[in-house]
Design a protein around this motif. Structure first.
Motif, PDB file in Angstrom:
ATOM      1  N   ASP A 265       0.837  -1.212   0.000  1.00 37.76           N
ATOM      2  CA  ASP A 265       0.000   0.000   0.000  1.00 37.76           C
ATOM      3  C   ASP A 265       0.867   1.256   0.000  1.00 37.76           C
ATOM      4  N   LEU A 266       1.926   1.237   0.787  1.00 38.76           N
ATOM      5  CA  LEU A 266       2.821   2.396   0.832  1.00 38.76           C
ATOM      6  C   LEU A 266       3.524   2.595  -0.512  1.00 38.76           C
ATOM      7  N   GLU A 267       3.888   1.481  -1.155  1.00 38.30           N
ATOM      8  CA  GLU A 267       4.486   1.583  -2.489  1.00 38.30           C
ATOM      9  C   GLU A 267       3.481   2.129  -3.491  1.00 38.30           C
ATOM     10  N   LEU A 268       2.214   1.729  -3.358  1.00 35.14           N
ATOM     11  CA  LEU A 268       1.170   2.235  -4.243  1.00 35.14           C
ATOM     12  C   LEU A 268       0.957   3.738  -4.024  1.00 35.14           C
ATOM     13  N   LEU A 269       1.023   4.167  -2.778  1.00 38.01           N
ATOM     14  CA  LEU A 269       0.910   5.610  -2.488  1.00 38.01           C
ATOM     15  C   LEU A 269       2.069   6.375  -3.106  1.00 38.01           C
ATOM     16  N   ASP A 270       3.273   5.821  -3.034  1.00 36.74           N
ATOM     17  CA  ASP A 270       4.424   6.452  -3.694  1.00 36.74           C
ATOM     18  C   ASP A 270       4.218   6.501  -5.202  1.00 36.74           C
ATOM     19  N   HIS A 271       3.658   5.431  -5.762  1.00 38.06           N
ATOM     20  CA  HIS A 271       3.371   5.387  -7.201  1.00 38.06           C
ATOM     21  C   HIS A 271       2.338   6.457  -7.577  1.00 38.06           C
ATOM     22  N   LEU A 272       1.304   6.607  -6.744  1.00 34.92           N
ATOM     23  CA  LEU A 272       0.305   7.655  -6.991  1.00 34.92           C
ATOM     24  C   LEU A 272       0.941   9.038  -6.988  1.00 34.92           C
ATOM     25  N   ALA A 273       1.780   9.281  -6.001  1.00 36.54           N
ATOM     26  CA  ALA A 273       2.429  10.595  -5.898  1.00 36.54           C
ATOM     27  C   ALA A 273       3.359  10.840  -7.084  1.00 36.54           C
ATOM     28  N   ALA A 274       4.120   9.826  -7.486  1.00 39.04           N
ATOM     29  CA  ALA A 274       5.026   9.986  -8.629  1.00 39.04           C
ATOM     30  C   ALA A 274       4.235  10.191  -9.915  1.00 39.04           C
ATOM     31  N   GLY A 275       3.153   9.439 -10.085  1.00 40.08           N
ATOM     32  CA  GLY A 275       2.313   9.598 -11.271  1.00 40.08           C
ATOM     33  C   GLY A 275       1.686  10.970 -11.340  1.00 40.08           C
ATOM     34  N   LEU A 276       1.221  11.453 -10.204  1.00 37.92           N
ATOM     35  CA  LEU A 276       0.633  12.786 -10.154  1.00 37.92           C
ATOM     36  C   LEU A 276       1.676  13.845 -10.473  1.00 37.92           C
ATOM     37  N   SER A 277       2.872  13.664  -9.993  1.00 38.56           N
ATOM     38  CA  SER A 277       3.953  14.600 -10.288  1.00 38.56           C
ATOM     39  C   SER A 277       4.251  14.633 -11.783  1.00 38.56           C
ATOM     40  N   ASP A 278       4.303  13.467 -12.408  1.00 42.41           N
ATOM     41  CA  ASP A 278       4.542  13.410 -13.854  1.00 42.41           C
ATOM     42  C   ASP A 278       3.445  14.127 -14.633  1.00 42.41           C
ATOM     43  N   ILE A 279       2.214  13.928 -14.203  1.00 43.88           N
ATOM     44  CA  ILE A 279       1.085  14.567 -14.889  1.00 43.88           C
ATOM     45  C   ILE A 279       1.132  16.081 -14.687  1.00 43.88           C
ATOM     46  N   PHE A 280       1.493  16.514 -13.477  1.00 42.83           N
ATOM     47  CA  PHE A 280       1.640  17.960 -13.233  1.00 42.83           C
ATOM     48  C   PHE A 280       2.666  18.571 -14.183  1.00 42.83           C
ATOM     49  N   ASP A 281       3.729  17.809 -14.483  1.00 41.29           N
ATOM     50  CA  ASP A 281       4.759  18.313 -15.388  1.00 41.29           C
ATOM     51  C   ASP A 281       4.227  18.533 -16.800  1.00 41.29           C
ATOM     52  N   SER A 282       3.314  17.668 -17.245  1.00 40.90           N
ATOM     53  CA  SER A 282       2.835  17.762 -18.627  1.00 40.90           C
ATOM     54  C   SER A 282       1.591  18.626 -18.791  1.00 40.90           C
ATOM     55  N   LEU A 283       0.862  18.886 -17.717  1.00 42.46           N
ATOM     56  CA  LEU A 283      -0.390  19.651 -17.835  1.00 42.46           C
ATOM     57  C   LEU A 283      -0.215  21.061 -18.399  1.00 42.46           C
ATOM     58  N   PRO A 284       0.767  21.828 -17.984  1.00 43.26           N
ATOM     59  CA  PRO A 284       0.888  23.181 -18.557  1.00 43.26           C
ATOM     60  C   PRO A 284       1.058  23.160 -20.080  1.00 43.26           C
ATOM     61  N   GLU A 285       1.829  22.207 -20.569  1.00 43.74           N
ATOM     62  CA  GLU A 285       2.025  22.113 -22.024  1.00 43.74           C
ATOM     63  C   GLU A 285       0.719  21.724 -22.713  1.00 43.74           C
TER      64      GLU A 285
END
Length: 167
Positions: free
Chosen positions: A47-67
């Motif tokens: 579960d903790l690894e999944l939470l880290d995956h969620l946070a990393a995925g959200l970070s990646d999406i934040f990077d691409s959203l402005p473009e």
């Protein structure tokens, strides 16, 4: 030739927006089961690894959203009025703005969940600190009482012993 490149650009842009939508929806689909575990406070290593995956995925999406948002503005991509009107019509036809709105909604919900998890984690850490404080306080109190009793018995032994020195 320019119109063909513009259409190719829009199709590629739509695919990128749809990919972001699928990715955020996939991440969001994992939140309900995690929410129950966070509420119960029983999170496994997975579960903790999944939470880290969620946070990393959200970070990646934040990077691409402005473009992605920038590409959805016709004046950014096309200068000529005629081409811009065609670009806007194709954007509407391909429903790119609706896809980006769904991505934004998913990102907001993922962000809300991760904030909730962080709040709960801080609360658990506070409870652990409080429990540690209570345990340490009990140990110190026990040591103080033990020392007090040892000193008291030592004084009583001296007062009541065979060498009373005139008492």
């Amino acid at each position: 030739d320019g119109i063909m490149r513009g259409i190719e650009h829009l199709v590629a842009f739509r695919a990128e927006a749809q990919q972001a939508e699928r990715r955020t929806t996939g991440l969001l689909s994992q939140v309900p089961s995690l929410t129950h575990k966070v509420n119960d406070g029983h999170l496994s290593t997975e579960d903790l690894e999944l939470l880290d995956h969620l946070a990393a995925g959200l970070s990646d999406i934040f990077d691409s959203l402005p473009e992605l948002r920038s590409l959805a503005v016709s004046t950014t991509a096309v200068r000529a009025d005629f081409a811009r009107r065609k670009f806007d019509a194709l954007l509407r036809e391909l429903a790119i703005h609706e896809t980006l709105e769904l991505v934004n909604t998913n990102v907001e919900q993922l962000n809300f969940f991760l904030s909730y998890y962080n709040d709960m984690r801080l609360q658990w850490q506070g409870m652990r600190s409080n429990n540690l404080g209570i345990i340490l306080g009990t140990v110190v109190l026990f040591m103080a009482i033990s020392s007090f009793l040892a000193d008291t018995f030592n004084v009583v032994d001296r007062l009541g012993g065979p060498q009373q020195d005139g008492w």
